[in-house]
Design a protein around this motif. Sequence first.
Motif, PDB file in Angstrom:
ATOM      1  N   UNK A  84      42.783  32.653  41.750  1.00  0.00           N
ATOM      2  CA  UNK A  84      42.920  31.384  42.464  1.00  0.00           C
ATOM      3  C   UNK A  84      42.810  30.198  41.515  1.00  0.00           C
ATOM      4  N   UNK A  85      41.944  30.321  40.519  1.00  0.00           N
ATOM      5  CA  UNK A  85      41.805  29.243  39.531  1.00  0.00           C
ATOM      6  C   UNK A  85      43.085  29.075  38.715  1.00  0.00           C
ATOM      7  N   UNK A  86      43.775  30.173  38.453  1.00  0.00           N
ATOM      8  CA  UNK A  86      45.044  30.097  37.726  1.00  0.00           C
ATOM      9  C   UNK A  86      46.150  29.500  38.590  1.00  0.00           C
ATOM     10  N   UNK A  87      46.124  29.833  39.882  1.00  0.00           N
ATOM     11  CA  UNK A  87      47.170  29.379  40.795  1.00  0.00           C
ATOM     12  C   UNK A  87      47.018  27.900  41.149  1.00  0.00           C
TER      13      UNK A  87
ATOM     14  N   UNK B  63      68.129  23.695  45.940  1.00  0.00           N
ATOM     15  CA  UNK B  63      67.613  22.373  45.574  1.00  0.00           C
ATOM     16  C   UNK B  63      66.157  22.450  45.139  1.00  0.00           C
ATOM     17  N   UNK B  64      65.370  23.247  45.852  1.00  0.00           N
ATOM     18  CA  UNK B  64      63.969  23.394  45.475  1.00  0.00           C
ATOM     19  C   UNK B  64      63.856  24.116  44.139  1.00  0.00           C
ATOM     20  N   UNK B  65      64.679  25.143  43.934  1.00  0.00           N
ATOM     21  CA  UNK B  65      64.638  25.888  42.674  1.00  0.00           C
ATOM     22  C   UNK B  65      64.960  24.985  41.489  1.00  0.00           C
ATOM     23  N   UNK B  66      65.888  24.050  41.672  1.00  0.00           N
ATOM     24  CA  UNK B  66      66.206  23.103  40.597  1.00  0.00           C
ATOM     25  C   UNK B  66      65.017  22.202  40.290  1.00  0.00           C
ATOM     26  N   UNK B  67      64.327  21.780  41.339  1.00  0.00           N
ATOM     27  CA  UNK B  67      63.187  20.885  41.142  1.00  0.00           C
ATOM     28  C   UNK B  67      62.042  21.562  40.392  1.00  0.00           C
ATOM     29  N   UNK B  68      61.858  22.843  40.642  1.00  0.00           N
ATOM     30  CA  UNK B  68      60.715  23.556  40.034  1.00  0.00           C
ATOM     31  C   UNK B  68      61.188  24.556  38.984  1.00  0.00           C
ATOM     32  N   UNK B  69      62.371  24.337  38.421  1.00  0.00           N
ATOM     33  CA  UNK B  69      62.971  25.299  37.484  1.00  0.00           C
ATOM     34  C   UNK B  69      62.042  25.634  36.326  1.00  0.00           C
ATOM     35  N   UNK B  70      61.296  24.665  35.843  1.00  0.00           N
ATOM     36  CA  UNK B  70      60.430  24.895  34.680  1.00  0.00           C
ATOM     37  C   UNK B  70      59.275  25.840  34.996  1.00  0.00           C
ATOM     38  N   UNK B  71      59.014  26.078  36.272  1.00  0.00           N
ATOM     39  CA  UNK B  71      57.911  26.952  36.666  1.00  0.00           C
ATOM     40  C   UNK B  71      58.357  28.392  36.904  1.00  0.00           C
ATOM     41  N   UNK B  72      59.654  28.622  37.000  1.00  0.00           N
ATOM     42  CA  UNK B  72      60.146  29.934  37.404  1.00  0.00           C
ATOM     43  C   UNK B  72      60.084  30.980  36.296  1.00  0.00           C
ATOM     44  N   UNK B  73      59.784  30.565  35.078  1.00  0.00           N
ATOM     45  CA  UNK B  73      59.688  31.515  33.971  1.00  0.00           C
ATOM     46  C   UNK B  73      58.277  31.612  33.402  1.00  0.00           C
ATOM     47  N   UNK B  74      57.291  31.158  34.163  1.00  0.00           N
ATOM     48  CA  UNK B  74      55.915  31.257  33.704  1.00  0.00           C
ATOM     49  C   UNK B  74      55.479  32.720  33.652  1.00  0.00           C
ATOM     50  N   UNK B  75      54.668  33.113  32.638  1.00  0.00           N
ATOM     51  CA  UNK B  75      54.218  34.511  32.544  1.00  0.00           C
ATOM     52  C   UNK B  75      53.070  34.842  33.487  1.00  0.00           C
ATOM     53  N   UNK B  76      52.118  33.933  33.648  1.00  0.00           N
ATOM     54  CA  UNK B  76      50.959  34.166  34.511  1.00  0.00           C
ATOM     55  C   UNK B  76      50.257  32.839  34.779  1.00  0.00           C
ATOM     56  N   UNK B  77      50.345  32.360  36.020  1.00  0.00           N
ATOM     57  CA  UNK B  77      50.967  32.981  37.203  1.00  0.00           C
ATOM     58  C   UNK B  77      52.482  32.881  37.179  1.00  0.00           C
ATOM     59  N   UNK B  78      53.097  33.771  37.947  1.00  0.00           N
ATOM     60  CA  UNK B  78      54.547  33.740  38.104  1.00  0.00           C
ATOM     61  C   UNK B  78      54.908  32.994  39.381  1.00  0.00           C
TER      62      UNK B  78
ATOM     63  N   UNK C  23      49.784  33.404  46.385  1.00  0.00           N
ATOM     64  CA  UNK C  23      49.718  32.288  47.330  1.00  0.00           C
ATOM     65  C   UNK C  23      51.155  31.944  47.684  1.00  0.00           C
ATOM     66  N   UNK C  24      51.470  31.942  48.978  1.00  0.00           N
ATOM     67  CA  UNK C  24      52.829  31.673  49.427  1.00  0.00           C
ATOM     68  C   UNK C  24      52.936  30.233  49.898  1.00  0.00           C
ATOM     69  N   UNK C  25      53.678  29.416  49.150  1.00  0.00           N
ATOM     70  CA  UNK C  25      53.889  28.017  49.504  1.00  0.00           C
ATOM     71  C   UNK C  25      55.148  27.918  50.361  1.00  0.00           C
ATOM     72  N   UNK C  26      55.102  27.096  51.415  1.00  0.00           N
ATOM     73  CA  UNK C  26      56.195  27.045  52.388  1.00  0.00           C
ATOM     74  C   UNK C  26      56.796  25.641  52.481  1.00  0.00           C
ATOM     75  N   UNK C  27      58.121  25.607  52.661  1.00  0.00           N
ATOM     76  CA  UNK C  27      58.863  24.344  52.654  1.00  0.00           C
ATOM     77  C   UNK C  27      59.900  24.348  53.772  1.00  0.00           C
TER      78      UNK C  27
ATOM     79  N   UNK D  96      53.487  32.201  44.421  1.00  0.00           N
ATOM     80  CA  UNK D  96      52.804  32.005  43.144  1.00  0.00           C
ATOM     81  C   UNK D  96      51.792  33.146  43.000  1.00  0.00           C
ATOM     82  N   UNK D  97      51.991  34.008  41.993  1.00  0.00           N
ATOM     83  CA  UNK D  97      51.160  35.201  41.822  1.00  0.00           C
ATOM     84  C   UNK D  97      50.472  35.181  40.467  1.00  0.00           C
ATOM     85  N   UNK D  98      49.184  35.504  40.477  1.00  0.00           N
ATOM     86  CA  UNK D  98      48.421  35.536  39.240  1.00  0.00           C
ATOM     87  C   UNK D  98      47.752  36.890  39.072  1.00  0.00           C
ATOM     88  N   UNK D  99      47.737  37.382  37.850  1.00  0.00           N
ATOM     89  CA  UNK D  99      47.028  38.608  37.519  1.00  0.00           C
ATOM     90  C   UNK D  99      45.727  38.243  36.832  1.00  0.00           C
ATOM     91  N   UNK D 100      44.617  38.756  37.349  1.00  0.00           N
ATOM     92  CA  UNK D 100      43.309  38.383  36.825  1.00  0.00           C
ATOM     93  C   UNK D 100      42.304  39.486  37.126  1.00  0.00           C
TER      94      UNK D 100
END
Length: 417
Positions: free
Chosen positions: A233-236, A193-208, A182-186, A222-226
């Motif tokens: 979609x439920x993971x994302x 600045x956006x990367x700093x705000x969501x830094x805690x999400x950038x190292x998630x294993x699944x979804x990435x 799923x491609x989120x757009x800003x 945001x990509x999920x393997x399932x």
Amino acid sequence: MSAEIICVGTELLLGDILNGNAQFLAQELAQLGIPHYYQTVVGDNPERLKQVIEIASKRAEILIFTGGLGPTPDDLTCETIADFFGAPLVEQPEIIEDIARKYALRGRVMTPSNRKQALIPQGAEILPNITGTAPGIIWQPRSNLTLFTFPGVPSEMHRMWQETAVPYLKSQGWGKNIIHSRMLKFWGIPESALAEKVASYLNLPNPTVAPYASKGEVKLRVSAKATSVEQAKDLIAPIEKQIREIAGLDYYGADDDSLASVVGQFLRASGETLSVAESCTGGGLGQMLTEISGSSDYFWGGVISYDNSVKAKLLGVNTEDLAKFGAVSATVAEQMAIGVKTQLATTWALSITGIAGPNGGTETKPVGLVYIGLAAPNGEVESLEYRFGAGRSRFLVRHLSACTALDLLRRKLLSRG
């Protein structure tokens, strides 16, 4: 286990042809849940191709080749692969018959050079080409390595992949998992600045979660393997919800959304209309709006007021203000917005005036200076100043101007709830 894409062709290295095959295969591999970490482009040179095979065969279990299967002397993919793995080439009579039949259907006679396309490594399976003359192969030269070869012609490669390669991979146990994104757009926030705000999400294993930036827009994939798209979609979904809450108004849409389509959705929902007055963008804003099917429901038209006489005659911009403040000014931007809103009797109006460059800038009004005006339904009008930078190209300044105007209206519409 992973796959590697190897695209063969000097024309790709020279930039004469856009490498759409790699993009197609990457997307297809994701659909099958097959990870791939490398893509290589190599010219029509057997020694360099062997070097690529040497490296790729050590880090991937599936090698997918495109290009170099034609009848000309520089089409060397198949024979180079065979030579690398020490396998003899064997002529396949059924391939010669197929090529001859296709030539006959076109009222032509097969040339002797086409016999080259019937040579495949001993032990390889034929990957049939329904439309073209260049067949591919499916081959396991080693127990832990599978090779696919495809012609470089996209239409032929796509069909061969779908009709032969995908069923084969699934029969070997691939395709049990999928990768869905799923491609989120800003807009209106720098990538850093956006990367700093969501830094805690950038190292998630699944979804990435991975950031991208292009022409003023920032994206988070945001990509999920399932085992299914629904499960992915439920993971994302919860991750997307959290990121959108963090980003606030800087988030504008996802996947196929554009600023123009989102603004259009808001205007259609509220039964409101829009007109535009453009100077430096020369109709670019109107083009973005009219690229959306059904935009006539809310977009009524615009005026390209490139010359000051058009600003004055059609939009009613005060000539004294033009002389005093210049065409690139907040005052003129506001009057342009009021003028087109009045002339076309719309609910909203946007205006753009600026210096797109590369010439025309001064010390006080540099290249990249742009004013965007917005006339609202209640009669209020405002203008905002933007400095998009002298180092940017004329195209990019114009693009940023049009997108920022749409984003300004989007935020205004959202602020009303």
